[in-house]
Motif scaffolding. Sequence first.
Motif, short mmCIF file in Angstrom:
data_model
loop_
_atom_site.label_atom_id
_atom_site.label_comp_id
_atom_site.label_asym_id
_atom_site.label_seq_id
_atom_site.Cartn_x
_atom_site.Cartn_y
_atom_site.Cartn_z
N ASN A 97 0.85 -1.18 0.00
CA ASN A 97 0.00 0.00 0.00
C ASN A 97 0.89 1.24 0.00
O ASN A 97 1.06 1.90 1.01
N CYS A 98 1.49 1.51 -1.15
CA CYS A 98 2.47 2.58 -1.28
C CYS A 98 2.39 3.14 -2.70
O CYS A 98 2.33 2.38 -3.67
N PRO A 99 2.37 4.46 -2.86
CA PRO A 99 2.23 5.06 -4.19
C PRO A 99 3.54 5.14 -4.99
O PRO A 99 3.54 5.64 -6.12
N PHE A 100 4.65 4.61 -4.46
CA PHE A 100 5.95 4.75 -5.12
C PHE A 100 5.95 4.08 -6.50
O PHE A 100 5.54 2.93 -6.65
N VAL A 101 6.40 4.84 -7.49
CA VAL A 101 6.57 4.35 -8.86
C VAL A 101 7.90 4.90 -9.36
O VAL A 101 8.24 6.05 -9.13
N VAL A 102 8.67 4.06 -10.03
CA VAL A 102 9.91 4.52 -10.64
C VAL A 102 9.93 4.03 -12.09
O VAL A 102 9.47 2.93 -12.39
N LYS A 103 10.43 4.90 -12.98
CA LYS A 103 10.57 4.55 -14.40
C LYS A 103 12.01 4.80 -14.81
O LYS A 103 12.67 5.69 -14.28
N GLY A 104 12.49 4.01 -15.73
CA GLY A 104 13.84 4.19 -16.24
C GLY A 104 14.00 3.49 -17.57
O GLY A 104 13.11 2.79 -18.03
N LYS A 105 15.17 3.67 -18.16
CA LYS A 105 15.42 3.09 -19.48
C LYS A 105 15.98 1.68 -19.41
O LYS A 105 15.92 0.95 -20.39
N THR A 106 16.54 1.29 -18.24
CA THR A 106 17.10 -0.06 -18.13
C THR A 106 16.54 -0.75 -16.89
O THR A 106 16.19 -0.10 -15.90
N LEU A 107 16.48 -2.07 -16.95
CA LEU A 107 16.03 -2.85 -15.82
C LEU A 107 16.95 -2.64 -14.62
O LEU A 107 16.49 -2.54 -13.48
N GLU A 108 18.26 -2.53 -14.88
CA GLU A 108 19.22 -2.34 -13.80
C GLU A 108 18.96 -1.03 -13.06
O GLU A 108 18.99 -0.98 -11.83
N LEU A 131 15.05 -1.04 -5.26
CA LEU A 131 15.66 -1.71 -4.11
C LEU A 131 16.03 -0.70 -3.02
O LEU A 131 15.80 -0.93 -1.84
N GLU A 132 16.55 0.45 -3.42
CA GLU A 132 16.87 1.51 -2.46
C GLU A 132 15.61 1.96 -1.73
O GLU A 132 15.60 2.12 -0.51
N HIS A 133 14.53 2.15 -2.49
CA HIS A 133 13.26 2.58 -1.88
C HIS A 133 12.73 1.52 -0.91
O HIS A 133 12.33 1.85 0.20
N VAL A 134 12.76 0.27 -1.33
CA VAL A 134 12.26 -0.81 -0.49
C VAL A 134 13.07 -0.91 0.80
O VAL A 134 12.51 -1.05 1.89
N ARG A 135 14.38 -0.81 0.68
CA ARG A 135 15.23 -0.85 1.89
C ARG A 135 14.93 0.31 2.83
O ARG A 135 14.90 0.16 4.04
#
Length: 75
Positions: free
Chosen positions: A21-32, A39-43
């Motif tokens: 239950n969190c609105p965090f979304v991240v977009k980028g050009k590579t999977l890495e 992973l930084e956000h989750v930690r």
Amino acid sequence: MEIPVEETMLIRFSCKDMGLNCPFVVKGKTLEEVTQKALEHVREKHAKDFNVIDSPAQIEAMQKALARSTRVIPG
């Protein structure tokens, strides 16, 4: 229906796609790139939900969970 061109495609991760239950979304050009930011956000924000993520096995398990919750979207 137009097929997205590789240069306009983005990788997207959403905490909601992981069942959080969190609105965090991240977009980028590579999977890495997206995996690292997610992973930084989750930690930082969800350590209590996943205990402490420190060992290589825990990091690998989290990366698999992130991969399942990551989508390729048209840019």
